[in-house]
Enzyme design. Structure first.
Site, PDB file in Angstrom:
ATOM      1  N   THR A 137     -67.765  23.216  -5.386  1.00 39.24           N
ATOM      2  CA  THR A 137     -67.557  24.118  -4.428  1.00 39.24           C
ATOM      3  C   THR A 137     -66.967  23.845  -3.094  1.00 39.24           C
ATOM      4  OG1 THR A 137     -69.661  25.051  -4.980  1.00 39.24           O
ATOM      5  CG2 THR A 137     -68.938  25.847  -2.848  1.00 39.24           C
ATOM      6  N   LYS A 138     -66.972  22.470  -2.729  1.00 39.48           N
ATOM      7  CA  LYS A 138     -66.418  22.174  -1.283  1.00 39.48           C
ATOM      8  C   LYS A 138     -65.085  21.193  -1.368  1.00 39.48           C
ATOM      9  CE  LYS A 138     -70.373  20.692  -0.587  1.00 39.48           C
ATOM     10  NZ  LYS A 138     -71.247  21.032  -1.443  1.00 39.48           N
ATOM     11  N   ALA A 139     -64.544  21.044  -0.373  1.00 36.69           N
ATOM     12  CA  ALA A 139     -63.534  20.170  -0.343  1.00 36.69           C
ATOM     13  C   ALA A 139     -63.633  19.281   1.000  1.00 36.69           C
ATOM     14  CB  ALA A 139     -61.779  20.648  -0.052  1.00 36.69           C
ATOM     15  N   VAL A 140     -63.700  18.071   1.097  1.00 31.84           N
ATOM     16  CA  VAL A 140     -63.722  17.265   2.124  1.00 31.84           C
ATOM     17  C   VAL A 140     -62.651  16.466   2.850  1.00 31.84           C
ATOM     18  CG1 VAL A 140     -65.236  15.346   2.941  1.00 31.84           C
ATOM     19  CG2 VAL A 140     -66.154  16.772   0.962  1.00 31.84           C
ATOM     20  N   ASP A 153     -79.884  18.456  -8.468  1.00 34.30           N
ATOM     21  CA  ASP A 153     -78.546  17.806  -9.059  1.00 34.30           C
ATOM     22  C   ASP A 153     -78.547  16.126  -8.274  1.00 34.30           C
ATOM     23  OD1 ASP A 153     -76.389  17.404  -9.980  1.00 34.30           O
ATOM     24  OD2 ASP A 153     -75.003  18.158  -8.512  1.00 34.30           O
ATOM     25  N   GLY A 189     -65.047  18.793  -4.775  1.00 38.43           N
ATOM     26  CA  GLY A 189     -66.105  19.094  -5.968  1.00 38.43           C
ATOM     27  C   GLY A 189     -65.938  20.282  -6.443  1.00 38.43           C
TER      28      GLY A 189
END
Length: 489
Positions: A144-147, A272, A142
């Site tokens: 900010t983050k990677a999953v 959000d 997304g």
């Protein structure tokens, strides 16, 4: 001087003596309450740094959880002082964790550390455990983050970490900041999720299994949070669910909104609110992305400060300003967004006719925010109970089974004579859930394609029986978990 004071007191009338003793008693009670509150909310101001947990459990040992700020039941609105005390402790813990991260980047060696086990007694994974997760596979990313998904001790898990190529980091670097500075800025959002998800533990909150933060200057600068593995909430998949499963999703999101309306840390707002903030774990909707959650109601000086416009519905809601806060404003926003993204389009379609008036009440409550989250939860729980009890069948007298249906116990036709039907929960078969055998017979009688049905021992989340309808009879197989019912010719 003392004897003169006592003499004056003895000479006073009995009313003054009563008032005196009442004042003394009141003072003692006040002092006792202050002592109790200080003991209960032992200040964390002296906790200069908290250790991030290091690279192994053995290195730090098991700590007592006396200062744990989590696992606290709801606090009534009247006791706002206690709610703000819990919120203050939560914010302090988050601040300390962020400072610990900043100090590591600045090569500052921390002292007087307190292990995170004190705050996270249920933590199962540490840095060395995170490094040993196998079969790491990228799932999604997304802002900010990677999953990623992986396997830890034969258990599937999800790993959230900073996406160094994500929009958050790249935008920060384009503004002239270093990669390390931008990484830490993004990592603090994961730190917030580590704290908030464990503060909001519950059936509808994603379970945090562990995390890794850099403990000292010898550790690699890597921030990760490990949770139970969930499935992305896909709009198409939601619409293809049975009404029973969509009822479950609607109940779950209602429970989440109700939980957020009155936490020990105050009212929470999802700034959000999107389907992407949730995942499905074994059919249960769970809140998973909380880095944009806001604490407390908005500040105000008058009621007119507490209005919010819902442009899509062309109406305005005004909350009451109480003690400088817009009471229930966060709750109203959460209700509106939960309805807009979930309930309004999931619940009405396919509802049994007798339950539709109740469904319409719930949809109106979400659309026009005419109910509180607690009222909505009570209403949708009642809806589930009526569905579960078979009330929707509107049987005016005791119904009897059709004796002409031929019953074959421990018999099945697996993979044979399946066909598609409108209410099926499967893509290639006619599979539905029923209240009892009588309802299954009624459905088969109403379907010209149905020649038989197979009842299995499998139950749905409401306890209903799963039934497979067939368009022909043949290719019989033995199955101890099924019973075949053949329609009379």
């Amino acid at each position: 001087m003392v004897w003169k004071f006592k003499r004056r007191l003895r000479c006073a009338d009995w009313k003054r003596q009563v008032l005196y003793y009442i004042g003394v008693a009141f003072s003692l009670i006040l002092v006792w309450n202050i002592v109790v509150i200080n003991l209960h909310f032992d200040s964390v101001e002296s906790e200069i740094y908290i250790d991030a947990g290091g690279t192994s459990r053995r290195k730090h040992g098991t700590q007592r959880s006396e200062t744990n700020v989590f696992h606290v039941s709801k606090i009534p609105f009247a006791r706002t002082g206690l709610r703000y005390a819990f919120e203050s402790r939560l914010r302090k813990l988050l601040e300390i964790m962020e400072i610990d991260l900043d100090n590591n980047v600045a090569n500052v060696v921390t002292e007087n550390v307190l292990t995170y086990d004190t705050y996270f007694p249920d933590r199962q994974l540490y840095c060395d455990d995170v490094m040993n997760i196998t079969n790491m596979t990228f799932i999604a990313s997304g802002w900010t983050k990677a999953v990623y998904k992986g396997v830890f001790r034969d258990i599937p898990v999800a790993i959230k970490t900073v996406d160094v190529k994500g929009q958050d980091v790249t935008t920060c670097m384009n503004e002239g900041n270093t990669e390390t500075t931008c990484f830490v800025k993004a990592a603090k959002k994961i730190v917030k999720e580590i704290v908030v998800l464990q503060a909001l533990t519950g059936q509808n909150v994603l379970k945090v299994l562990g995390f890794c933060l850099p403990r000292d200057t010898d550790d690699n600068l890597w921030v990760a949070m490990v949770t139970e593995l969930g499935e992305a909430v896909d709009l198409i998949k939601l619409l293809q669910m049975s009404w029973e499963d969509r009822l479950r999703i609607s109940m779950d999101v209602t429970a989440i909104v109700n939980m957020m309306s009155e936490t020990p840390y105050g009212s929470l707002a999802m700034n959000d609110f999107r389907r992407q903030q949730f995942v499905l774990v074994n059919g249960v909707l769970k809140l998973s992305d909380v880095d944009d959650i806001g604490f407390r109601d908005l500040p105000c000086t008058r009621n007119s400060d507490c209005h919010v416009d819902f442009a899509s519905m062309n109406f305005t809601q005004i909350s009451e300003c109480v003690h400088g806060r817009c009471v229930e404003l966060n709750e109203k926003r959460n209700i509106f967004n939960a309805g807009r993204h979930f309930v309004i389009y999931l619940l009405p379609h396919g509802a049994p006719p007798r339950l539709q008036p109740i469904v319409e009440e719930i949809v109106a409550g979400y659309t026009y925010i005419s109910m509180t989250s607690e009222q909505l939860l009570a209403k949708i729980t009642s809806l589930k109970q009526l569905y579960q009890s078979g009330w929707y069948l509107n049987r005016t007298e005791y119904a009897t089974r059709n004796a002409s249906y031929k019953r074959l116990t421990e018999t099945d036709m697996p993979g044979f004579y399946d066909y598609l039907c409108r209410l099926s929960v499967a893509m290639a078969t006619c599979t539905v859930s029923v209240y009892d055998q009588i309802e299954a017979e009624d459905l088969c009688n109403q379907d010209d394609h149905c020649r038989a049905f197979v009842m299995v021992t499998q139950k749905t989340w409401t306890g209903r029986t799963v039934v497979h309808f067939k368009n022909t009879v043949g290719s019989l197989r033995t199955n101890t978990n099924t019973t075949l019912f053949v329609k009379p010719s």
